[in-house]
Design a protein around this motif. Structure first.
Motif, PDB file in Angstrom:
ATOM      1  N   PHE A  16     -58.239 -21.055  35.747  1.00 18.80           N
ATOM      2  CA  PHE A  16     -58.957 -21.783  36.783  1.00 18.80           C
ATOM      3  C   PHE A  16     -58.517 -21.195  38.101  1.00 18.80           C
ATOM      4  O   PHE A  16     -57.319 -21.211  38.402  1.00 18.80           O
ATOM      5  CB  PHE A  16     -58.620 -23.272  36.754  1.00 18.80           C
ATOM      6  CG  PHE A  16     -59.039 -23.943  35.496  1.00 18.80           C
ATOM      7  CD1 PHE A  16     -60.256 -24.599  35.425  1.00 18.80           C
ATOM      8  CD2 PHE A  16     -58.239 -23.893  34.377  1.00 18.80           C
ATOM      9  CE1 PHE A  16     -60.652 -25.206  34.242  1.00 18.80           C
ATOM     10  CE2 PHE A  16     -58.634 -24.499  33.191  1.00 18.80           C
ATOM     11  CZ  PHE A  16     -59.834 -25.155  33.123  1.00 18.80           C
ATOM     12  N   PHE A  47     -56.089 -20.514  44.929  1.00 14.43           N
ATOM     13  CA  PHE A  47     -55.130 -20.847  43.879  1.00 14.43           C
ATOM     14  C   PHE A  47     -55.513 -20.127  42.591  1.00 14.43           C
ATOM     15  O   PHE A  47     -56.661 -19.690  42.424  1.00 14.43           O
ATOM     16  CB  PHE A  47     -55.068 -22.366  43.643  1.00 14.43           C
ATOM     17  CG  PHE A  47     -56.281 -22.905  42.956  1.00 14.43           C
ATOM     18  CD1 PHE A  47     -57.397 -23.277  43.692  1.00 14.43           C
ATOM     19  CD2 PHE A  47     -56.326 -23.022  41.576  1.00 14.43           C
ATOM     20  CE1 PHE A  47     -58.529 -23.756  43.051  1.00 14.43           C
ATOM     21  CE2 PHE A  47     -57.458 -23.501  40.938  1.00 14.43           C
ATOM     22  CZ  PHE A  47     -58.561 -23.867  41.684  1.00 14.43           C
ATOM     23  N   ILE A  75     -54.559 -20.711  38.378  1.00 15.78           N
ATOM     24  CA  ILE A  75     -53.874 -21.469  37.324  1.00 15.78           C
ATOM     25  C   ILE A  75     -54.267 -20.859  35.991  1.00 15.78           C
ATOM     26  O   ILE A  75     -55.456 -20.818  35.664  1.00 15.78           O
ATOM     27  CB  ILE A  75     -54.308 -22.957  37.321  1.00 15.78           C
ATOM     28  CG1 ILE A  75     -54.169 -23.604  38.699  1.00 15.78           C
ATOM     29  CG2 ILE A  75     -53.581 -23.752  36.245  1.00 15.78           C
ATOM     30  CD1 ILE A  75     -52.783 -24.010  39.067  1.00 15.78           C
ATOM     31  N   GLU A 134     -48.952 -23.990  27.436  1.00 18.42           N
ATOM     32  CA  GLU A 134     -47.982 -23.649  28.478  1.00 18.42           C
ATOM     33  C   GLU A 134     -48.729 -23.044  29.658  1.00 18.42           C
ATOM     34  O   GLU A 134     -49.659 -22.270  29.460  1.00 18.42           O
ATOM     35  CB  GLU A 134     -47.027 -22.622  27.860  1.00 18.42           C
ATOM     36  CG  GLU A 134     -45.934 -22.118  28.731  1.00 18.42           C
ATOM     37  CD  GLU A 134     -45.238 -20.903  28.099  1.00 18.42           C
ATOM     38  OE1 GLU A 134     -44.224 -20.461  28.642  1.00 18.42           O
ATOM     39  OE2 GLU A 134     -45.729 -20.385  27.076  1.00 18.42           O
ATOM     40  N   MET A 135     -48.328 -23.410  30.879  1.00 12.82           N
ATOM     41  CA  MET A 135     -48.884 -22.740  32.045  1.00 12.82           C
ATOM     42  C   MET A 135     -48.110 -21.434  32.235  1.00 12.82           C
ATOM     43  O   MET A 135     -46.878 -21.442  32.226  1.00 12.82           O
ATOM     44  CB  MET A 135     -48.701 -23.588  33.308  1.00 12.82           C
ATOM     45  CG  MET A 135     -49.556 -24.823  33.359  1.00 12.82           C
ATOM     46  SD  MET A 135     -51.324 -24.452  33.540  1.00 12.82           S
ATOM     47  CE  MET A 135     -51.915 -25.089  31.969  1.00 12.82           C
ATOM     48  N   ALA A 142     -49.317 -20.387  37.952  1.00 12.93           N
ATOM     49  CA  ALA A 142     -49.740 -21.563  38.723  1.00 12.93           C
ATOM     50  C   ALA A 142     -49.246 -21.327  40.138  1.00 12.93           C
ATOM     51  O   ALA A 142     -48.106 -21.620  40.465  1.00 12.93           O
ATOM     52  CB  ALA A 142     -49.146 -22.851  38.148  1.00 12.93           C
ATOM     53  N   TYR A 143     -50.103 -20.751  40.967  1.00 17.66           N
ATOM     54  CA  TYR A 143     -49.668 -20.462  42.335  1.00 17.66           C
ATOM     55  C   TYR A 143     -50.823 -20.608  43.314  1.00 17.66           C
ATOM     56  O   TYR A 143     -51.984 -20.611  42.927  1.00 17.66           O
ATOM     57  CB  TYR A 143     -49.053 -19.056  42.432  1.00 17.66           C
ATOM     58  CG  TYR A 143     -49.949 -17.906  42.047  1.00 17.66           C
ATOM     59  CD1 TYR A 143     -49.798 -17.280  40.821  1.00 17.66           C
ATOM     60  CD2 TYR A 143     -50.929 -17.428  42.909  1.00 17.66           C
ATOM     61  CE1 TYR A 143     -50.602 -16.215  40.460  1.00 17.66           C
ATOM     62  CE2 TYR A 143     -51.736 -16.356  42.560  1.00 17.66           C
ATOM     63  CZ  TYR A 143     -51.573 -15.755  41.332  1.00 17.66           C
ATOM     64  OH  TYR A 143     -52.367 -14.702  40.972  1.00 17.66           O
ATOM     65  N   ALA A 144     -50.432 -20.775  44.564  1.00 18.61           N
ATOM     66  CA  ALA A 144     -51.398 -20.808  45.655  1.00 18.61           C
ATOM     67  C   ALA A 144     -51.046 -19.701  46.634  1.00 18.61           C
ATOM     68  O   ALA A 144     -49.871 -19.375  46.826  1.00 18.61           O
ATOM     69  CB  ALA A 144     -51.355 -22.158  46.364  1.00 18.61           C
ATOM     70  N   ALA A 188     -46.857 -19.149  46.592  1.00 17.26           N
ATOM     71  CA  ALA A 188     -45.868 -20.126  46.143  1.00 17.26           C
ATOM     72  C   ALA A 188     -46.198 -20.612  44.750  1.00 17.26           C
ATOM     73  O   ALA A 188     -47.353 -20.915  44.458  1.00 17.26           O
ATOM     74  CB  ALA A 188     -45.842 -21.319  47.106  1.00 17.26           C
ATOM     75  N   GLY A 189     -45.183 -20.677  43.883  1.00 20.85           N
ATOM     76  CA  GLY A 189     -45.390 -21.245  42.558  1.00 20.85           C
ATOM     77  C   GLY A 189     -44.900 -20.339  41.447  1.00 20.85           C
ATOM     78  O   GLY A 189     -44.016 -19.500  41.644  1.00 20.85           O
ATOM     79  N   LEU A 190     -45.494 -20.531  40.276  1.00 21.12           N
ATOM     80  CA  LEU A 190     -45.163 -19.749  39.075  1.00 21.12           C
ATOM     81  C   LEU A 190     -46.012 -18.483  39.106  1.00 21.12           C
ATOM     82  O   LEU A 190     -47.231 -18.554  38.984  1.00 21.12           O
ATOM     83  CB  LEU A 190     -45.473 -20.596  37.840  1.00 21.12           C
ATOM     84  CG  LEU A 190     -45.253 -19.991  36.462  1.00 21.12           C
ATOM     85  CD1 LEU A 190     -43.800 -19.583  36.262  1.00 21.12           C
ATOM     86  CD2 LEU A 190     -45.672 -20.967  35.370  1.00 21.12           C
ATOM     87  N   PHE A 224     -40.535 -19.041  38.870  1.00 26.60           N
ATOM     88  CA  PHE A 224     -40.833 -19.977  39.957  1.00 26.60           C
ATOM     89  C   PHE A 224     -40.256 -19.445  41.254  1.00 26.60           C
ATOM     90  O   PHE A 224     -39.046 -19.170  41.320  1.00 26.60           O
ATOM     91  CB  PHE A 224     -40.194 -21.341  39.681  1.00 26.60           C
ATOM     92  CG  PHE A 224     -40.771 -22.066  38.523  1.00 26.60           C
ATOM     93  CD1 PHE A 224     -42.008 -22.693  38.634  1.00 26.60           C
ATOM     94  CD2 PHE A 224     -40.102 -22.130  37.319  1.00 26.60           C
ATOM     95  CE1 PHE A 224     -42.552 -23.380  37.560  1.00 26.60           C
ATOM     96  CE2 PHE A 224     -40.639 -22.809  36.237  1.00 26.60           C
ATOM     97  CZ  PHE A 224     -41.857 -23.436  36.357  1.00 26.60           C
TER      98      PHE A 224
END
Lengths: 379, 379, 379
Positions: free
Chosen positions: C51, C61, C63, C78-79, C82-84, C98-100, C135
């Motif tokens: 997504f 973003f 995902i 599992e993700m 996942a970042y923006a 930022a994020g995974l 992360f």
């Protein structure tokens, strides 16, 4: 007829955090992936995807998955909302909601984490409905004028949306995504009203109540050496204790200053100093003030301060006793329509929920957290 | 070229239930989240999201996730379908299907729970393919006229869609989302035809068959004291037993009355009274009658009655013996295009599948279930 | 403003495999669902749903969920991303992520499995960032001309997309979806440039480096009888060892022939013959040649050959020693825009990563795999 992408909407949000705490045993009962040596780590507090839609004149649905796992390990996805609304009347004033949904417990637990600014809910009311949702059937009534005011309040911070002027619900009662342990069902109800004052200020006041029998898990027989025991443990496990609350609240969104407060009284499972879990009185509440400064077309800055206390038991932590107070000081910066940055410092004076050896009462903890959050929205 | 939302479609459905039973040990082998004291509880039997699309002239895919977990705990999401079709000819008469997909076992196990009215499949044929799907490669042939009739039948209750006039498949053979335990692959095939009678009635008749070696798990050596033993346990675990069936069926949709029946014979793993799992004969079947009353533009009422029996082993329950009969009486009310309400009462005379101590044969159970389901559709 | 389906895009792909190997203990450290008797089985290596969206001028973003489970059991979703992205400048030259997300480790670990042709990444560089992501927070700089060339390279095989001409990142450092074990954060950086030669050939060269303290899990105290021990085991578990690498690469896409090579040197945890895990030197690399024959409007055939070796430790396998070489021979057939078929034969000379009894060094293994993959795309 409209095509699938005109009827279904995919949206959601994610909360990425960096958290520190003053000591290891100052855990977060509502979930926080602190590492094992007190210090700062990156993790996801929430990754949420929503599928929702209005499928016909009378049927809509809302499915929300939680994909954050334990924060470090983003596996074990879980559905946190899964319900359908059937509108009894076409004006949507009367509806039945079936499935996994928020229960009538408090204003705070109706608020989504996408609307909420503070990094946690207040323990005083959140302990009434851990996970905020349960499996059940509800009826909600919202007259047209209330529908409009509930909708307007969501355009400000902290408005939870339309949970009815009047609502009743029957549900399993063990909490979100918990195995039902008894024949007894919980019953909850709410009554509230959104007022519009002559100066344009919106103000909602209401009262909620629920009652049921809660089955406290992981308790030993009275003769056991467990630090968490019960007078009568059932043959299929757990011990059954009355669980009921009444909660009143008042909420006015930040126009530009806002206020929110709740107070709860009730009875529920609580562990005493000898480790026995039994029915006890409980009470608690919180008060919060915030102020929103709209410094540009999209930019906003919202400081807030909240005081909260809770005296009672935590039913989903083997009835652990709580005699807890907390101060939260936060600053919310929204530089963009789809980005929210939160810094929060909190002070804690609480009891450790850990089950200790027989006849040892819970330790008292003093400490603080310092946390930073990046929240982004997909909608 | 078409945009993503014109090629991909997101849909699905959810089944929310309230179930009761006459005694605790009358479990549902196909899954039902009864609480631990016989009584009524709310839970999700299924929460299913489908992503599907036609990506190019020759490639389409179908991905279906199951998000209901164990019903009470909606975690541990699982893919139940994940396959792509490659159309060898542009008229879609010939296709290869690769991935996690339904196996050629029976008419009942081709039916989706979105099409099926009854709350469970018939144990007689479902035991041939627990979970209905497996990992493998298939070929399906559907001439144009059959494609159209299969499509028409899905507009009535119980039509499963197009699984070909002829189909063959090679697959692992241990069941849906099970670890493959042996070199042997299962082979299945089907032959069917959808007739249109002069009076407009649609009628499908067919035969399916499969053969393979099934590895029964959790069995002890002959000298062990386990209540589930095998003559020869392999060094890497389990015992290997021939697994094969032939199943014939007839189906005619409710126009307005309908009928559906299947009969299966075969050989497979079955546990005897001494606890030994060995190859045994099996047979069983069911017959069902239903009637659809369209009482308004969208409203329908469909009563049904089904009789089912199965004599043989349950391979995925350590070869538990079955000598089971069941009656199902149901009423399906569809007040809206996207809502289906089912009430079902069922009577059971069956063997308990629980593994008992050495040399103790399985207990016989008599009892009933009473269940209610709210099914809503997102599509 | 654009509607949700114009801003959000749902896409993904799946890899369905049939794999065989010459012996049971020749496992795949990057994951492969071989059955327990060496032989061929169907399973899913990857089922990925993405997504992604551009939500406002400055926020996008991404995902990505992994739904393949262990390959046979498609549960435990599992993700994996996942970042923006927050674009500091509207021309998207400067951004914060930022994020995974993927960490600056190597060219190979920036490549998605949707772009990559070979069935595994090269162990030489993949061991630097098991799972490829972590992360954290990153900053990337991509001037306009580089943005365009990175985009062009993705239209060929193996181009990973835009990971910046310059990038830096701070991250937990224990690997994708692993609990952070220490206060220390990893730091990584990259510098690269995509050149366009006068003859139109694109060529990217770069260097990456990271440093941090890795906490090796599941190690015993020096006095223990474990085959995996450490000089100093921390009270909260594991032993902390310096973890750092520098990696240089060169990549040119198949126009129609292509080349890709990397070389890494560094220091990290490695287990010695006595079972002690300590800081050791490491080095390794790979070289690959491929050729793409476009035989029709959509059809392509791409043979490739890769040689790879790695000498060092595998930090996420209790520091298992590696002295491994591998040859891969593959053929990629793309008969359709949304279908890719890969056959790969590989030869291995490696150390078994299994932890053996005290003072027993790891076994040397020789063997081969033969694997087939059907990859289909939903986008």
């Amino acid at each position: 007829s409209p095509r699938w992408f005109e009827r279904i909407n995919v949206n959601g949000y994610a909360q990425f955090r960096y958290s520190t705490r003053s000591q290891n045993n100052l855990t977060n009962q509502q979930g926080e992936s602190f590492s094992n040596n007190n210090n700062g780590d990156f993790f996801y507090r929430r990754i949420r995807m929503v599928f929702q839609g209005q499928m016909s004149d009378r049927i809509s649905f809302f499915i929300q998955g939680a994909y954050e796992g334990n924060g470090f390990q983003t596996s074990n996805a879980e559905m946190v909302d899964a319900y359908a609304d059937y509108y009894i009347t076409k004006n949507k004033e009367h509806r039945i909601r079936a499935g996994l949904q928020r229960v009538p417990n408090s204003f705070d637990t109706y608020r989504s984490s996408s609307q909420r600014q503070e990094l946690d809910r207040s323990e005083s009311v959140q302990t009434g409905a851990p996970g905020e949702r349960d499996f059940g059937l509800a009826y909600y009534w919202s007259p047209k004028v209330a529908q409009e005011r509930f909708a307007t309040m969501t355009t400000y911070h902290n408005g939870p949306g339309d949970y009815g002027v009047f609502g009743i619900m029957v549900y399993n009662g063990q909490g979100r995504n918990q195995i039902e342990r008894n024949r007894d069902k919980h019953f909850g109800a709410k009554l509230s009203y959104p007022f519009e004052l002559p100066n344009g200020r919106l103000l909602e006041a209401g009262v909620l109540a629920f009652t049921g029998i809660y089955n406290v898990q992981n308790v030993g027989a009275p003769t056991s050496t467990s630090g968490s025991r019960c007078a009568k443990v059932l043959t299929h496990g757990g011990c059954e204790i009355q669980d009921q609350r009444v909660t009143a609240y008042i909420f006015t969104p930040p126009q530009p200053w806002g206020f929110q407060g709740e107070y709860t009284v009730g009875r529920g499972p609580e562990r005493n100093a000898q480790g026995f879990v039994a029915e006890q009185e409980l009470h608690g509440g919180y008060a919060q003030v915030n102020y929103t400064w709209r410094y540009s077309d999209v930019g906003q800055l919202t400081p807030y301060v909240r005081y909260s206390y809770y005296h009672g038991g935590m039913k989903n932590f083997q009835g652990a006793a709580a005699d807890n107070t907390m101060w939260n000081f936060g600053l919310v910066w929204e530089p963009d329509t789809h980005l929210r940055l939160v810094s929060e410092y909190s002070l804690h004076d609480r009891l450790d929920t850990t089950v200790l050896a027989l006849n040892r009462s819970q330790d008292e903890l003093y400490g603080h957290w310092l946390r930073f959050q990046i929240q982004y929205f997909f909608n």
